[in-house]
Design an enzyme around this catalytic site. Structure first.
Site: not given
Lengths: 286, 257, 286, 257
Positions: B52-53
């Site tokens: 996930y960023e």
């Protein structure tokens, strides 16, 4: 060395009209209490900088604190739009706001360059994106060895950065862990830095010798504000109040409802009242 | 025909999850991609790496996150890095095999607009912006796109190219400086499309109960179908049960807070 | 996914004549055992890359493994010269060695750029230094926003990087902590990566969610080599053998003494014998 | 006169330690600088921040390290960062007030050679190289230099400028692109020198028992003395005791390993 001071005093000393200001936090550890204190102190003409402006920037923009926003994603995470930001951009209410719009990669690199004292950051990005067309602060540099053209953006250098962290020791050294976003970079890129913390401890007791620790001499002020990141969360202290994020959508859609909510939850709640720093969980309609 | 025993949204999520292989490293967005990726992990791809960023690598959430940076993502991750490191060492360096993107507007070439509807300086609708998308689009080996099928979303031409797909056709992507494959598949609640030689999304399978006409009417460009058009396999009991359990756990967890 | 394999096999598979090779470790966690296995396998024409080539590179250079060295500080830390390196540079023994010489800042930035997949790194450095004069791989880039001229160096992209770490789990995920140098960057910058570890554990149990962890899919091989960093140290496992570093000065000054030491301590000690990985502490004259 | 009750090396370390203020952030090298910095910390500058290039910040070692990356530095540090972060966020960003440098050759302008004696391509002596020095010299607010006083070390002109001092005089440093002050003080085992308006090291104080002639003979350039030349204050009992205790602890610790 950081002074351990009340939040009001830290904001008075280090946040002024016209400043370039970064309140960072990537979903986690968002400095809500500090942002609301800035609203109470009535600051104006701020350039607000943040990768992910969310509810606290929506509140600051809706109250007219900002004349410019430098950002890469402006939404209510998992919910939808930031209606106060949209109203400012689409209708100039309560005042027009200038946008300098980037991608996350650009902002992350620009904070990194700021922390490193460099004037710009080079990265492989904005390939074929129209953002290049609307943002004059996206340039090109050419690798002197391979000839590859890379995107370049100016370093971010806020006048003041504000973050929230789990704890500080009595010397003002700060520890944060979990999702740490660009907070270290934001602090190190800024001329001044304020950190609100959940608590002051005798011994920082970092869980790892390589934990994310900010030395007191790299910070100006530490303020004890338990719950100061609500309705976002503080890993190890409290969870994200997802209900508050969902509820904000309806509150923020309507100008009058927004204003009366701010009146009740921000202006009637001094920062020195610890309970006042968690208005969302006390008062939000469910 | 009778209504199928699943919703269109469930079909979309399940169809998307089938696009993922056990050895993929996925850059996951919130919403449908997050559900699809975690569904794949709970089914056929137990060792898939979800990134996930927000900086979490190898995350295995028990419930779906509401935001890209929920504590659940961090506490179940192998490790959590700073956001600059995520974008520099992991995305830009080419370590991600598949990235998921969505958007307010998507055109037949997989170009995506998440910035603005109307002129940039006087927008009718100010959208949230690009976030991680411009570089997800260029740095992942391959891009998967998900969207609810509607003419205002699947448009003839995006008003603003936030994230480059295939430009206006073959060669454009390379000319813009990209060396990756770009969008390969568009998964909607009506069908699955794949990119053909003209770099255009064409329908390759229709979900159970969906007609060609429905797809044509819901698509903003003159959509084409592959000659060997098939029907998307219906969700299996295991797929449906696993997805519904995941979503029920998620709802309970979020309501409790 | 990393394979957990014997050290001999990992070196056979991922280290070949002519490779660009980085064995990193900044005083701490230096992969001695891996370097000695490379010597035993008789690799030649290696380009050795490292900020601080120390005893293990002195041994590899003295045994004729390397034709080029990219480095920023080549000494015996706290003791003095690397005599095998000096002999190669000053007298071409056992073979001449080409030098590409940088500063620490340049090498650290170049590893960082390699890990980030960038072709070059820009930094503020080499101000007035003659190193610019002797190293054609030091160039200049100009900031497109401020006009400032910065130094630029090519990214480091080794064919294979080798590091030593405290532990791995059974999937091959690796944890290192303490002084971590540029090891993460070296691994991520390389085409292939080998990690020797003190032990394999069921649960990596990182002390902090932000600890330095390398996912198994970013590594090719993990090899269990207890004591594999001796005479350097492994934080939490064993201390630095300062006596061995001091003793190396006399051993390495003389070609014959060096060769007989290598014969006794490296060639007669297969890597699969755990005790053989700690020859210095067993055998060094005191 | 009778021999003083301390060695020349002790005097040098003590004189160097006096250069440090309680609020300094020091980039510390191994050897004399490390002893001087830790002595200052144990005496008049308890809150001084010591930074080692291995990544340790705010370290408080009980014994002196033999290498720049001893475990002692890490286990007593406030935090330990990666080497790229150390050079990028902490040194390059201008967070260090004082850096210590030494070298095989130092000239009157504080230019330092730690690279090579003789031609670069055919060296008579290959030295270890620059390490952190080129950027310590340009990025720290101020640079302190320590050296054992000898003509082969304090030379008329360095054969290779590894780290820039003041070039060949006023203006050279700025012309090279530096915005920092550069070398201000040279502390040797004979005297303390400071940089004058010509950007040249001149003797400002002689250590107890040292004559002008000894300094002239040990210096490779025609050394000058300030008009108000003074005597370096003798080590105090506290200084000597603290330094000797530190070194005794250090010897015991290293011998035990």
């Amino acid at each position: 060395m950081a002074d351990i001071v009340p939040l009001e005093e830290a904001i008075l000393r280090f946040v002024h009209d016209g400043d370039r200001l970064a309140l960072e936090g990537f979903t986690h550890l968002i400095p809500f209490a500090a942002g609301q204190e800035i609203i109470r102190q009535g600051r104006r003409d701020l350039t607000l900088i943040r990768m992910t402006p969310d509810l606290i920037y929506d509140q600051m923009i809706g109250m007219g604190c900002a004349s410019k926003l430098i950002f890469s994603w402006g939404g209510n995470p998992g919910v939808g739009s930031l209606h106060r930001l949209r109203d400012a951009v689409e209708h100039g209410w309560p005042r027009p706001i200038e946008l300098e719009e980037h991608s996350h990669a650009a902002m992350a690199n620009a904070f990194d360059a700021g922390a490193a004292g460099l004037p710009f950051a080079a990265f492989r990005g904005y390939v074929g994106s129209d953002l290049r067309r609307v943002n004059p602060n996206i340039a090109t540099v050419v690798c002197p060895f391979t000839g590859e053209a890379l995107a370049a953006v100016p370093a971010i250098r806020p006048d003041t950065s504000i973050i929230h962290a789990q704890r500080a020791d009595r010397d003002g050294n700060v520890l944060l862990e979990g999702i740490v976003g660009v907070q270290k970079q934001a602090v190190l890129a800024a001329t001044h830095a304020i950190v609100t913390v959940e608590e002051i401890v005798d011994d920082l007791a970092p869980p790892s010798v390589n934990a994310v620790v900010l030395p007191t001499w790299a910070i100006d002020a530490v303020c004890v504000v338990p719950g100061g990141a609500r309705p976002s969360y503080a890993f190890g202290y409290y969870d994200r109040d997802n209900v508050a994020y969902v509820a904000w959508d309806a509150i923020s859609r309507d100008r009058d409802r927004f204003l009366s909510w701010m009146d009740e939850h921000v202006f009637s709640a001094p920062a020195s009242d610890p309970a006042a720093t968690v208005p969302h969980t006390r008062e939000l309609p469910r | 025909m009778t209504a199928p025993a699943w919703t269109a949204a469930e079909m979309m999520t399940i169809a998307a999850s089938r696009q993922l292989a056990p050895d993929d490293v996925c850059f996951v967005g919130i919403g449908a991609p997050s559900a699809a990726c975690n569904l794949a992990r709970l089914l056929h791809a137990p060792d898939i790496v979800l990134v996930y960023e927000s900086g979490t690598i190898g995350t295995r959430p028990d419930v779906l996150p509401l935001s890209i940076g929920d504590g659940e993502l961090c506490s179940t991750a192998l490790t959590t890095v700073s956001v600059p490191e995520m974008f520099r060492y992991w995305l830009q360096a080419g370590r991600i095999t598949k990235g998921f993107l969505g958007g307010a507007q998507i055109d037949r070439y997989g170009n995506i607009n998440t910035t603005v509807i109307g002129p940039y300086d006087r927008p009718r609708v100010r959208l949230p912006g690009g976030g991680g998308a411009p570089e997800i689009a260029s740095s992942c080996d391959e891009v998967l796109v998900t969207a609810t099928h509607a003419p205002r979303t699947l448009v003839d031409r995006v008003e603003f190219v936030t994230s480059l797909g295939h430009g206006r056709g073959p060669g454009d992507r390379r000319a813009a400086g990209s060396t990756t494959v770009g969008p390969t598949t568009l998964i909607t609640d009506l069908c699955v499309m794949s990119v053909d030689a003209a770099r255009e999304f064409v329908v390759e399978s229709l979900h159970v109960g969906v007609t060609r006409r429905e797809v044509v009417e819901a698509t903003g460009w003159p959509v084409r179908f592959v000659s060997d058009l098939v029907s998307t396999p219906a969700p299996t009991d295991e797929e449906l049960t696993t997805l519904r359990d995941l979503q029920a756990r998620t709802e309970r967890a979020h309501a409790a807070r």
